[in-house]
Design an enzyme around this catalytic site. Sequence first.
Site, PDB file in Angstrom:
ATOM      1  CG  HIS A  68      -2.081   0.922   1.107  1.00  0.00           C
ATOM      2  ND1 HIS A  68      -1.976   2.270   1.344  1.00  0.00           N
ATOM      3  CD2 HIS A  68      -3.342   0.694   0.699  1.00  0.00           C
ATOM      4  CE1 HIS A  68      -3.161   2.822   1.122  1.00  0.00           C
ATOM      5  NE2 HIS A  68      -4.006   1.903   0.725  1.00  0.00           N
ATOM      6  CG  ASP A  75      -8.369  -4.328  -2.991  1.00  0.00           C
ATOM      7  OD1 ASP A  75      -7.575  -3.395  -3.196  1.00  0.00           O
ATOM      8  OD2 ASP A  75      -9.605  -4.195  -3.035  1.00  0.00           O
TER       9      ASP A  75
HETATM   10  C1  SDX Z   1      -6.149  -0.094  -3.048  1.00  0.00           C
HETATM   11  O1  SDX Z   1      -4.377   4.490  -2.207  1.00  0.00           O
HETATM   12  C2  SDX Z   1      -5.308   3.837  -1.565  1.00  0.00           C
HETATM   13  O2  SDX Z   1      -5.717   4.199  -0.486  1.00  0.00           O
HETATM   14  C3  SDX Z   1      -5.850   2.596  -2.294  1.00  0.00           C
HETATM   15  C4  SDX Z   1      -6.888   1.774  -1.538  1.00  0.00           C
HETATM   16  C5  SDX Z   1      -8.154   2.570  -1.293  1.00  0.00           C
HETATM   17  O3  SDX Z   1      -8.879   2.226  -0.338  1.00  0.00           O
HETATM   18  O4  SDX Z   1      -8.457   3.452  -2.144  1.00  0.00           O
HETATM   19  O5  SDX Z   1      -6.341   1.369  -0.306  1.00  0.00           O
HETATM   20  C6  SDX Z   1      -7.289   0.528  -2.325  1.00  0.00           C
HETATM   21  O6  SDX Z   1      -5.921   0.230  -4.185  1.00  0.00           O
HETATM   22  C7  SDX Z   1      -5.255  -1.073  -2.307  1.00  0.00           C
HETATM   23  C8  SDX Z   1      -4.056  -1.547  -3.176  1.00  0.00           C
HETATM   24  C9  SDX Z   1      -4.543  -2.659  -4.104  1.00  0.00           C
HETATM   25  N1  SDX Z   1      -3.482  -3.051  -5.042  1.00  0.00           N
HETATM   26  C10 SDX Z   1      -2.815  -4.195  -4.954  1.00  0.00           C
HETATM   27  O7  SDX Z   1      -2.964  -5.017  -4.064  1.00  0.00           O
HETATM   28  C11 SDX Z   1      -1.838  -4.457  -6.110  1.00  0.00           C
HETATM   29  C12 SDX Z   1      -0.496  -4.963  -5.544  1.00  0.00           C
HETATM   30  N2  SDX Z   1       0.129  -3.873  -4.807  1.00  0.00           N
HETATM   31  C13 SDX Z   1       1.057  -3.040  -5.544  1.00  0.00           C
HETATM   32  O8  SDX Z   1       0.911  -2.904  -6.892  1.00  0.00           O
HETATM   33  C14 SDX Z   1       1.540  -1.836  -4.745  1.00  0.00           C
HETATM   34  O9  SDX Z   1       1.812  -2.263  -3.480  1.00  0.00           O
HETATM   35  C15 SDX Z   1       0.638  -0.616  -4.669  1.00  0.00           C
HETATM   36  C16 SDX Z   1       0.171  -0.184  -6.016  1.00  0.00           C
HETATM   37  C17 SDX Z   1      -0.553  -0.902  -3.804  1.00  0.00           C
HETATM   38  C18 SDX Z   1       1.442   0.489  -4.032  1.00  0.00           C
HETATM   39  O10 SDX Z   1       2.418   0.836  -4.930  1.00  0.00           O
HETATM   40  P1  SDX Z   1       3.553   1.927  -4.519  1.00  0.00           P
HETATM   41  O11 SDX Z   1       3.204   2.644  -3.278  1.00  0.00           O
HETATM   42  O12 SDX Z   1       3.864   2.722  -5.754  1.00  0.00           O
HETATM   43  O13 SDX Z   1       4.755   1.036  -4.112  1.00  0.00           O
HETATM   44  P2  SDX Z   1       5.847   0.484  -5.120  1.00  0.00           P
HETATM   45  O14 SDX Z   1       5.165  -0.133  -6.307  1.00  0.00           O
HETATM   46  O15 SDX Z   1       6.873   1.551  -5.345  1.00  0.00           O
HETATM   47  O16 SDX Z   1       6.502  -0.706  -4.255  1.00  0.00           O
HETATM   48  C19 SDX Z   1       7.555  -0.441  -3.336  1.00  0.00           C
HETATM   49  C20 SDX Z   1       8.395  -1.708  -3.387  1.00  0.00           C
HETATM   50  C21 SDX Z   1       8.867  -2.057  -4.807  1.00  0.00           C
HETATM   51  O17 SDX Z   1      10.070  -2.799  -4.678  1.00  0.00           O
HETATM   52  P3  SDX Z   1      11.500  -2.020  -4.815  1.00  0.00           P
HETATM   53  O18 SDX Z   1      11.471  -1.235  -6.132  1.00  0.00           O
HETATM   54  O19 SDX Z   1      11.580  -1.089  -3.600  1.00  0.00           O
HETATM   55  O20 SDX Z   1      12.542  -3.080  -4.798  1.00  0.00           O
HETATM   56  O21 SDX Z   1       7.604  -2.839  -2.949  1.00  0.00           O
HETATM   57  C22 SDX Z   1       7.449  -3.742  -4.039  1.00  0.00           C
HETATM   58  C23 SDX Z   1       7.787  -2.987  -5.303  1.00  0.00           C
HETATM   59  O22 SDX Z   1       8.279  -3.876  -6.293  1.00  0.00           O
HETATM   60  N3  SDX Z   1       6.052  -4.182  -4.013  1.00  0.00           N
HETATM   61  C24 SDX Z   1       5.618  -5.425  -4.223  1.00  0.00           C
HETATM   62  C25 SDX Z   1       4.228  -5.379  -4.056  1.00  0.00           C
HETATM   63  N4  SDX Z   1       3.845  -4.129  -3.765  1.00  0.00           N
HETATM   64  C26 SDX Z   1       4.980  -3.384  -3.758  1.00  0.00           C
HETATM   65  N5  SDX Z   1       6.277  -6.566  -4.531  1.00  0.00           N
HETATM   66  C27 SDX Z   1       5.534  -7.676  -4.667  1.00  0.00           C
HETATM   67  N6  SDX Z   1       4.180  -7.707  -4.525  1.00  0.00           N
HETATM   68  C28 SDX Z   1       3.502  -6.577  -4.207  1.00  0.00           C
HETATM   69  N7  SDX Z   1       2.179  -6.614  -4.066  1.00  0.00           N
END
Ligand code: SDX
Length: 430
Positions: free
Chosen positions: A307, A365
Amino acid sequence: MKDTVTILDNATGKSVELPIRRGTLGPPAIDIGALQRELGYVTYDPGFLATASCHSAITYIDGEQGVLLYRGYPIEQLAEKSNFLEVAHLLIYGELPSQAQLGEFTNIIRRHTMFNESLKSFYHGFHHDAHPMAIMVGVVGSLSAFYHDSTDIHNPHHRDIAAHRLIAKMPTIAAASYKHSIGEPFMYPRNNLNYCGNLLHMMFSVPAEDYQVDPLAEKALDLIFILHADHEQNASTSTVRLAGSSSADPFACISAGIASLWGPAHGGANEEVLHMLAEIGDSKNIPKYIARAKDKNDSFRLMGFGHRVYKNHDPRARLIRAMCHEVLNKLGNQNNPLFELALKLEEVALQDEYFIERKLYPNVDFYSGIIYKALGIPTNMFTVMFAIARTVGWVAQWMEMIADPNQRIGRPRQVYDGATRRDYAGIKDR
Ligand code: SDX
């Protein structure tokens, strides 16, 4: 001591003093307006990781502590003691309603649950296999073609009517998108049912027989809708605000929010979690998928994890996980394989250094789809459920923005990397 920060441009020696804006909770903000006027700079923050787009008094998240407040009330208390329409009143008007106010609000919403009969023809333009979210984007946006009695968004009464219509009609439009996908007749709302009971009735009843709303299913949906109602300036809410900042029609703005929510990185994740769990299939495969989630060369991510703001447990995920137990036990589905697999996946991931280091916890989710599936709601309707609930947050944030006397059209800047000025060359000279 002055409540400012000073920015010094080392290249020119020039500096500018920027005022600090402080809210009641959360990090203070640097008001950067003078940065361009005085030093000629804009700021760069793709994804808005450290950028506040507005002042808001609706929802507050403390990501480090895993805290979520709706108008100051902890989500745990609202989940235990409140109901979705009461929370809707709280988010929109800022206060918990009295008994009389809740009764009036409930009746107003109830009286707007039907939609114009000519709207039905929109559905017949979609193939039966159209994704319900595609239908929602189209049909909700088309509401802007129907209501010419409330088009002045600067009239508070018109804003109220638009908000009431949107909250009331989302379940009816959603249920119709489901009925269209299975070739069954649309069911009219019933005024003797509550908000969530009406949705279940419109989705699962048929004209040929009576239908009894399952109180547990109604309670589970009501809880899930409370937890999904609002969440600060997330992607879809920011979309609604940016679309609304041009004074666009509110129905069209909510349609834009639905489109953004559909993305698998946002509200579409609840549908992707079920696809992921089905693909993993068995807990013996978990290590392979954890490895894939950590592999930078693999686009696979653990859906339902991570998140932007929560760097601790998402309090909503914990509440939904508890509701999962209750629903599955009462439905006699204690050993639901999907839930067992999800619990095991969470356990393994939260012991893995990669997830610990990046503070990746299950989000809202991760478990919601398991309850939806247990209630007989098909996977392609999961994000539609999210959209019904989040409509309350979208309209509350939209109303807050439009009522703000300092509101301006949103128009971000850029860092330009393209070609510098050059002259047109005739095709013979290229
Ligand atoms: C919702 O914003 C809100 O409030 C949203 C929400 C709401 O109520 O409106 O809470 C609802 O959208 C929840 C999120 C649902 N999405 C997912 O579950 C999809 C999987 N999660 C990711 O795509 C990600 O965690 C996000 C999109 C939720 C957040 O993305 P960020 O904040 O841009 O974080 P990032 O992608 O920069 O990740 C930081 C690190 C990265 O690794 P490094 O580059 O530091 O090495 O964490 C890793 C990412 O690769 N990472 C994950 C991961 N989520 C982040 N690695 C594996 N699996 C994951 N799910």
